[in-house]
Design an enzyme around this catalytic site. Structure first.
Site, PDB file in Angstrom:
ATOM      1  N   ASP A  10     -60.882 -79.734   8.730  1.00  0.00           N
ATOM      2  CA  ASP A  10     -60.057 -78.526   8.846  1.00  0.00           C
ATOM      3  C   ASP A  10     -60.628 -77.682   9.980  1.00  0.00           C
ATOM      4  O   ASP A  10     -61.753 -77.922  10.441  1.00  0.00           O
ATOM      5  CB  ASP A  10     -60.084 -77.727   7.528  1.00  0.00           C
ATOM      6  CG  ASP A  10     -59.240 -76.453   7.607  1.00  0.00           C
ATOM      7  OD1 ASP A  10     -58.156 -76.497   8.224  1.00  0.00           O
ATOM      8  OD2 ASP A  10     -59.662 -75.410   7.066  1.00  0.00           O
ATOM      9  N   SER A  11     -59.865 -76.683  10.386  1.00  0.00           N
ATOM     10  CA  SER A  11     -60.346 -75.757  11.414  1.00  0.00           C
ATOM     11  C   SER A  11     -61.494 -74.905  10.871  1.00  0.00           C
ATOM     12  O   SER A  11     -62.069 -74.117  11.619  1.00  0.00           O
ATOM     13  CB  SER A  11     -59.202 -74.840  11.850  1.00  0.00           C
ATOM     14  OG  SER A  11     -58.768 -74.080  10.739  1.00  0.00           O
ATOM     15  N   CYS A  73     -55.465 -79.589   7.015  1.00  0.00           N
ATOM     16  CA  CYS A  73     -55.052 -78.437   7.816  1.00  0.00           C
ATOM     17  C   CYS A  73     -53.580 -78.639   8.161  1.00  0.00           C
ATOM     18  O   CYS A  73     -53.225 -79.636   8.800  1.00  0.00           O
ATOM     19  CB  CYS A  73     -55.910 -78.391   9.080  1.00  0.00           C
ATOM     20  SG  CYS A  73     -55.431 -77.138  10.265  1.00  0.00           S
ATOM     21  N   GLU A 151     -62.201 -66.856   6.985  1.00  0.00           N
ATOM     22  CA  GLU A 151     -63.421 -67.407   7.604  1.00  0.00           C
ATOM     23  C   GLU A 151     -64.583 -66.405   7.504  1.00  0.00           C
ATOM     24  O   GLU A 151     -65.737 -66.790   7.477  1.00  0.00           O
ATOM     25  CB  GLU A 151     -63.160 -67.742   9.084  1.00  0.00           C
ATOM     26  CG  GLU A 151     -62.347 -69.011   9.315  1.00  0.00           C
ATOM     27  CD  GLU A 151     -63.089 -70.295   8.953  1.00  0.00           C
ATOM     28  OE1 GLU A 151     -64.255 -70.441   9.324  1.00  0.00           O
ATOM     29  OE2 GLU A 151     -62.486 -71.152   8.276  1.00  0.00           O
TER      30      GLU A 151
HETATM   31  N1  DGL Z   1     -56.395 -74.354   7.425  1.00  0.00           N
HETATM   32  C1  DGL Z   1     -55.548 -74.370   8.590  1.00  0.00           C
HETATM   33  C2  DGL Z   1     -54.127 -74.710   8.187  1.00  0.00           C
HETATM   34  O1  DGL Z   1     -53.925 -75.261   7.120  1.00  0.00           O
HETATM   35  C3  DGL Z   1     -55.739 -73.093   9.329  1.00  0.00           C
HETATM   36  C4  DGL Z   1     -55.265 -73.153  10.722  1.00  0.00           C
HETATM   37  C5  DGL Z   1     -55.939 -72.198  11.649  1.00  0.00           C
HETATM   38  O2  DGL Z   1     -57.136 -72.393  11.902  1.00  0.00           O
HETATM   39  O3  DGL Z   1     -55.255 -71.324  12.162  1.00  0.00           O
HETATM   40  O4  DGL Z   1     -53.188 -74.478   8.902  1.00  0.00           O
END
Ligand code: DGL
Length: 262
Positions: A10-11, A73, A151
């Site tokens: 994930d990000s 994500c 975050e």
């Molecule tokens: N958890 C990511 C998602 O599901 C977040 C995306 C982001 O970093 O903007 O879209």
């Protein structure tokens, strides 16, 4: 191959909401979780950048022997999964906003979708949305600003509440009865959302469905873990280790968290 871990990326920390569902459903499987927090939010980046980061994350997980990849994500899934599936051998599981169940169950025929700009502007999201939109009004709302707050561990802050109110109030005025959370960071905002939303609004996300799909693919492709070794979970983050740890409250045994530069 069967005894390799499931790779999840994930990000940032949001995908741990998916990691929890997967480990609950598949308690014997080993996992490696990659939090690319330094590059969050992905949702404000171009499709080209999201694709580049998704490739980088995939390469890293594959270099560690992962047998399949869960793109935990929505933004990376909707912008990169087609490319990943076409260019790598391992199976990929993605996550997309759960429009279908919300559209099927909505009584007011009006549903809200809160997701990142990157997800809402993607062609994959728009084609899925069109597929289930017949007779349904879908109110899309970009959740700009929410990912950095999660975050930062600010899930209960006044600033977060204000932003959520700003996003959901127009949806409420338009009569939604379902709110679809289209970003894996947002389930961590459910306690605050529950305080803001009237009781009759149902909140849904895709976490459980992704875990079920992961299990289905593992079984159908005969990739389930065979050896009886103790389950091992590893976490990599390129940002704050203690923050990632705080999101892993479901972990019973101590887990190894590695700090990694991307
Ligand atoms: N958890 C990511 C998602 O599901 C977040 C995306 C982001 O970093 O903007 O879209």
């Amino acid at each position: 191959m069967n005894d390799g871990p499931i790779g999840i990326f994930d990000s940032g920390v949001g995908g741990t909401s998916i990691w929890k569902e997967i480990t609950m459903l598949l308690p014997k499987e080993d996992t490696i979780y990659l939090a690319d927090s330094v590059n969050a939010p992905y949702g404000e980046k171009s499709q080209e950048e999201i694709l580049k980061l998704s490739i980088k994350n995939t390469d890293l997980l594959l270099s560690k022997g992962c047998k399949m990849i869960v793109v935990a994500c929505n933004t990376a899934t909707t912008n990169a999964i087609n490319y990943l599936r076409e260019n790598y051998q391992v199976p990929f599981i993605g996550i997309e906003p759960a429009i279908k169940p919300a559209a099927l169950k909505s009584k007011t025929k009006t549903i809200g979708v809160l997701a990142t700009k990157g997800t809402l502007s993607s062609s994959l999201f728009n084609s899925t949305s069109e597929m289930h939109a017949s007779g349904i009004t879908i109110i899309e709302q970009e959740g700009t600003g929410l990912v950095p707050l999660v975050e930062g561990g600010k899930m209960q802050d006044a600033q977060t509440r204000r932003l959520l109110e700003e996003f959901v109030n127009p949806m409420l005025e338009q009569g939604i009865d379902y709110l679809v959370l289209g970003c894996t960071h947002y389930p961590y905002l459910i306690p605050l959302l529950r305080e803001i939303l009237p009781e009759h609004i149902t909140i849904i996300d895709s976490g459980e469905a992704v875990a079920r799909q992961t299990k289905t693919v593992l079984e159908s492709q005969e990739l389930s873990k065979i050896n009886g070794s103790k389950t091992k979970h590893q976490f990599y983050t390129n940002a704050d280790v203690s923050l990632l740890k705080s999101f892993l409250t479901a972990v019973v045994e101590p887990v190894q968290i590695n700090v990694l530069d991307f």
